[in-house]
Motif scaffolding. Sequence first.
Motif, PDB file in Angstrom:
ATOM      1  N   ASP A  18       0.864  -1.180   0.000  1.00  0.00           N
ATOM      2  CA  ASP A  18       0.000   0.000   0.000  1.00  0.00           C
ATOM      3  C   ASP A  18       0.904   1.236   0.000  1.00  0.00           C
ATOM      4  O   ASP A  18       1.675   1.442   0.938  1.00  0.00           O
ATOM      5  N   PRO A  19       0.811   2.075  -1.039  1.00  0.00           N
ATOM      6  CA  PRO A  19       1.713   3.235  -1.133  1.00  0.00           C
ATOM      7  C   PRO A  19       1.645   4.174   0.073  1.00  0.00           C
ATOM      8  O   PRO A  19       2.674   4.691   0.504  1.00  0.00           O
ATOM      9  N   ALA A  20       0.467   4.399   0.620  1.00  0.00           N
ATOM     10  CA  ALA A  20       0.348   5.305   1.771  1.00  0.00           C
ATOM     11  C   ALA A  20       1.062   4.721   2.994  1.00  0.00           C
ATOM     12  O   ALA A  20       1.754   5.440   3.721  1.00  0.00           O
ATOM     13  N   ALA A  21       0.916   3.437   3.235  1.00  0.00           N
ATOM     14  CA  ALA A  21       1.576   2.797   4.371  1.00  0.00           C
ATOM     15  C   ALA A  21       3.094   2.771   4.158  1.00  0.00           C
ATOM     16  O   ALA A  21       3.866   3.018   5.091  1.00  0.00           O
ATOM     17  N   GLN A  22       3.521   2.488   2.930  1.00  0.00           N
ATOM     18  CA  GLN A  22       4.950   2.478   2.636  1.00  0.00           C
ATOM     19  C   GLN A  22       5.556   3.873   2.828  1.00  0.00           C
ATOM     20  O   GLN A  22       6.635   4.008   3.389  1.00  0.00           O
ATOM     21  N   GLU A  23       4.843   4.891   2.364  1.00  0.00           N
ATOM     22  CA  GLU A  23       5.355   6.251   2.528  1.00  0.00           C
ATOM     23  C   GLU A  23       5.424   6.633   4.007  1.00  0.00           C
ATOM     24  O   GLU A  23       6.381   7.278   4.445  1.00  0.00           O
ATOM     25  N   ALA A  24       4.430   6.225   4.775  1.00  0.00           N
ATOM     26  CA  ALA A  24       4.443   6.523   6.211  1.00  0.00           C
ATOM     27  C   ALA A  24       5.658   5.877   6.880  1.00  0.00           C
ATOM     28  O   ALA A  24       6.334   6.507   7.701  1.00  0.00           O
ATOM     29  N   LEU A  25       5.947   4.629   6.534  1.00  0.00           N
ATOM     30  CA  LEU A  25       7.111   3.950   7.106  1.00  0.00           C
ATOM     31  C   LEU A  25       8.387   4.667   6.672  1.00  0.00           C
ATOM     32  O   LEU A  25       9.270   4.935   7.494  1.00  0.00           O
ATOM     33  N   TYR A  26       8.473   5.011   5.400  1.00  0.00           N
ATOM     34  CA  TYR A  26       9.653   5.694   4.884  1.00  0.00           C
ATOM     35  C   TYR A  26       9.865   7.035   5.592  1.00  0.00           C
ATOM     36  O   TYR A  26      10.961   7.328   6.060  1.00  0.00           O
ATOM     37  N   ARG A  27       8.840   7.830   5.667  1.00  0.00           N
ATOM     38  CA  ARG A  27       8.947   9.156   6.295  1.00  0.00           C
ATOM     39  C   ARG A  27       9.313   9.046   7.776  1.00  0.00           C
ATOM     40  O   ARG A  27      10.042   9.884   8.299  1.00  0.00           O
ATOM     41  N   HIS A  28       8.812   8.018   8.427  1.00  0.00           N
ATOM     42  CA  HIS A  28       9.077   7.847   9.857  1.00  0.00           C
ATOM     43  C   HIS A  28      10.549   7.532  10.129  1.00  0.00           C
ATOM     44  O   HIS A  28      11.117   8.008  11.110  1.00  0.00           O
ATOM     45  N   PHE A  29      11.159   6.719   9.257  1.00  0.00           N
ATOM     46  CA  PHE A  29      12.513   6.238   9.514  1.00  0.00           C
ATOM     47  C   PHE A  29      13.596   6.896   8.663  1.00  0.00           C
ATOM     48  O   PHE A  29      14.781   6.668   8.911  1.00  0.00           O
ATOM     49  N   GLU A  30      13.249   7.700   7.683  1.00  0.00           N
ATOM     50  CA  GLU A  30      14.228   8.270   6.766  1.00  0.00           C
ATOM     51  C   GLU A  30      15.306   9.086   7.504  1.00  0.00           C
ATOM     52  O   GLU A  30      16.503   8.849   7.331  1.00  0.00           O
ATOM     53  N   GLY A  31      14.917  10.033   8.310  1.00  0.00           N
ATOM     54  CA  GLY A  31      15.879  10.876   9.017  1.00  0.00           C
ATOM     55  C   GLY A  31      16.761  10.096   9.979  1.00  0.00           C
ATOM     56  O   GLY A  31      18.000  10.234   9.954  1.00  0.00           O
ATOM     57  N   PRO A  32      16.160   9.275  10.834  1.00  0.00           N
ATOM     58  CA  PRO A  32      16.996   8.495  11.756  1.00  0.00           C
ATOM     59  C   PRO A  32      17.975   7.560  11.038  1.00  0.00           C
ATOM     60  O   PRO A  32      19.116   7.413  11.468  1.00  0.00           O
ATOM     61  N   LEU A  33      17.543   6.937   9.929  1.00  0.00           N
ATOM     62  CA  LEU A  33      18.460   6.066   9.194  1.00  0.00           C
ATOM     63  C   LEU A  33      19.579   6.866   8.549  1.00  0.00           C
ATOM     64  O   LEU A  33      20.724   6.399   8.500  1.00  0.00           O
ATOM     65  N   LEU A  34      19.276   8.062   8.075  1.00  0.00           N
ATOM     66  CA  LEU A  34      20.318   8.898   7.494  1.00  0.00           C
ATOM     67  C   LEU A  34      21.366   9.236   8.554  1.00  0.00           C
ATOM     68  O   LEU A  34      22.574   9.188   8.284  1.00  0.00           O
ATOM     69  N   ARG A  35      20.933   9.549   9.763  1.00  0.00           N
ATOM     70  CA  ARG A  35      21.889   9.848  10.836  1.00  0.00           C
ATOM     71  C   ARG A  35      22.760   8.630  11.147  1.00  0.00           C
ATOM     72  O   ARG A  35      23.960   8.767  11.394  1.00  0.00           O
ATOM     73  N   VAL A  36      22.181   7.444  11.121  1.00  0.00           N
ATOM     74  CA  VAL A  36      22.964   6.223  11.342  1.00  0.00           C
ATOM     75  C   VAL A  36      24.004   6.079  10.237  1.00  0.00           C
ATOM     76  O   VAL A  36      25.191   5.865  10.501  1.00  0.00           O
ATOM     77  N   CYS A  37      23.577   6.213   8.998  1.00  0.00           N
ATOM     78  CA  CYS A  37      24.486   6.016   7.865  1.00  0.00           C
ATOM     79  C   CYS A  37      25.607   7.051   7.837  1.00  0.00           C
ATOM     80  O   CYS A  37      26.738   6.724   7.468  1.00  0.00           O
ATOM     81  N   LEU A  38      25.301   8.277   8.235  1.00  0.00           N
ATOM     82  CA  LEU A  38      26.333   9.316   8.243  1.00  0.00           C
ATOM     83  C   LEU A  38      27.445   9.038   9.248  1.00  0.00           C
ATOM     84  O   LEU A  38      28.541   9.565   9.128  1.00  0.00           O
ATOM     85  N   ARG A  39      27.180   8.214  10.230  1.00  0.00           N
ATOM     86  CA  ARG A  39      28.228   7.853  11.175  1.00  0.00           C
ATOM     87  C   ARG A  39      29.193   6.838  10.573  1.00  0.00           C
ATOM     88  O   ARG A  39      30.315   6.685  11.037  1.00  0.00           O
ATOM     89  N   TYR A  40      28.763   6.118   9.546  1.00  0.00           N
ATOM     90  CA  TYR A  40      29.594   5.067   8.965  1.00  0.00           C
ATOM     91  C   TYR A  40      30.321   5.499   7.697  1.00  0.00           C
ATOM     92  O   TYR A  40      31.369   4.949   7.381  1.00  0.00           O
ATOM     93  N   VAL A  41      29.762   6.435   6.953  1.00  0.00           N
ATOM     94  CA  VAL A  41      30.401   6.880   5.713  1.00  0.00           C
ATOM     95  C   VAL A  41      30.619   8.386   5.769  1.00  0.00           C
ATOM     96  O   VAL A  41      29.904   9.098   6.470  1.00  0.00           O
ATOM     97  N   ARG A  42      31.574   8.857   5.012  1.00  0.00           N
ATOM     98  CA  ARG A  42      31.944  10.267   5.077  1.00  0.00           C
ATOM     99  C   ARG A  42      31.084  11.162   4.197  1.00  0.00           C
ATOM    100  O   ARG A  42      30.844  12.301   4.524  1.00  0.00           O
ATOM    101  N   ALA A  43      30.653  10.664   3.060  1.00  0.00           N
ATOM    102  CA  ALA A  43      29.957  11.504   2.092  1.00  0.00           C
ATOM    103  C   ALA A  43      28.440  11.383   2.239  1.00  0.00           C
ATOM    104  O   ALA A  43      27.902  10.275   2.243  1.00  0.00           O
ATOM    105  N   ARG A  44      27.780  12.520   2.339  1.00  0.00           N
ATOM    106  CA  ARG A  44      26.324  12.523   2.480  1.00  0.00           C
ATOM    107  C   ARG A  44      25.628  11.797   1.315  1.00  0.00           C
ATOM    108  O   ARG A  44      24.690  11.034   1.551  1.00  0.00           O
ATOM    109  N   PRO A  45      26.053  12.012   0.053  1.00  0.00           N
ATOM    110  CA  PRO A  45      25.380  11.287  -1.034  1.00  0.00           C
ATOM    111  C   PRO A  45      25.475   9.762  -0.885  1.00  0.00           C
ATOM    112  O   PRO A  45      24.524   9.049  -1.197  1.00  0.00           O
TER     113      PRO A  45
END
Length: 185
Positions: A18-45
Amino acid sequence: MPTDSFPESLVPGVLRADPAAQEALYRHFEGPLLRVCLRYVRARPVAEDLVQEAFVRVFGRLAQWRGQGPLEAWVRRIGVNTCLDHCRAEARGWREIDFDDVPDALTAAEADAPAQLAADELVAHIQRLPLIYRLVLNLYCIEGYSHPEIGAQLGIDEKTSSSQLSRARRLLAEQLRRAHFIPVL
């Protein structure tokens, strides 16, 4: 991860694609996952690409989540494992580190320096560490893995994990001292 929990009632919708449910999950975790990934790699892209790869894994494996723990922890673990896979693939020679530049001892002020920094500043300094130091420091200090677990994840001995953590802390403290974050006594 977010302080508010993802509504588990949306999980069946995500499983049905369901696109709405998938988007809700994505929006909920996108920022926190980005912060996790930024601790492991140097480049934001690269971190942003890893977030996308982690979400592909989350959506593909969500049926495997048994609900025995928080969804947030499960998603975070997938993010960490995605980063570890990337780091393994990118740097096969990470065990070759020049230890001559690492100081042998810390002053009390240097050892306490990370507590004095804002999170973004600390992440920037962690990103400057050599790969193996960055991995061990993140896994031990932030993710809460034990040295035997880190050894299994990285294919190193648990004593090597412990010594790498010690060296990572010393090198991080030296970086902070050089950046004048630690007052000169």
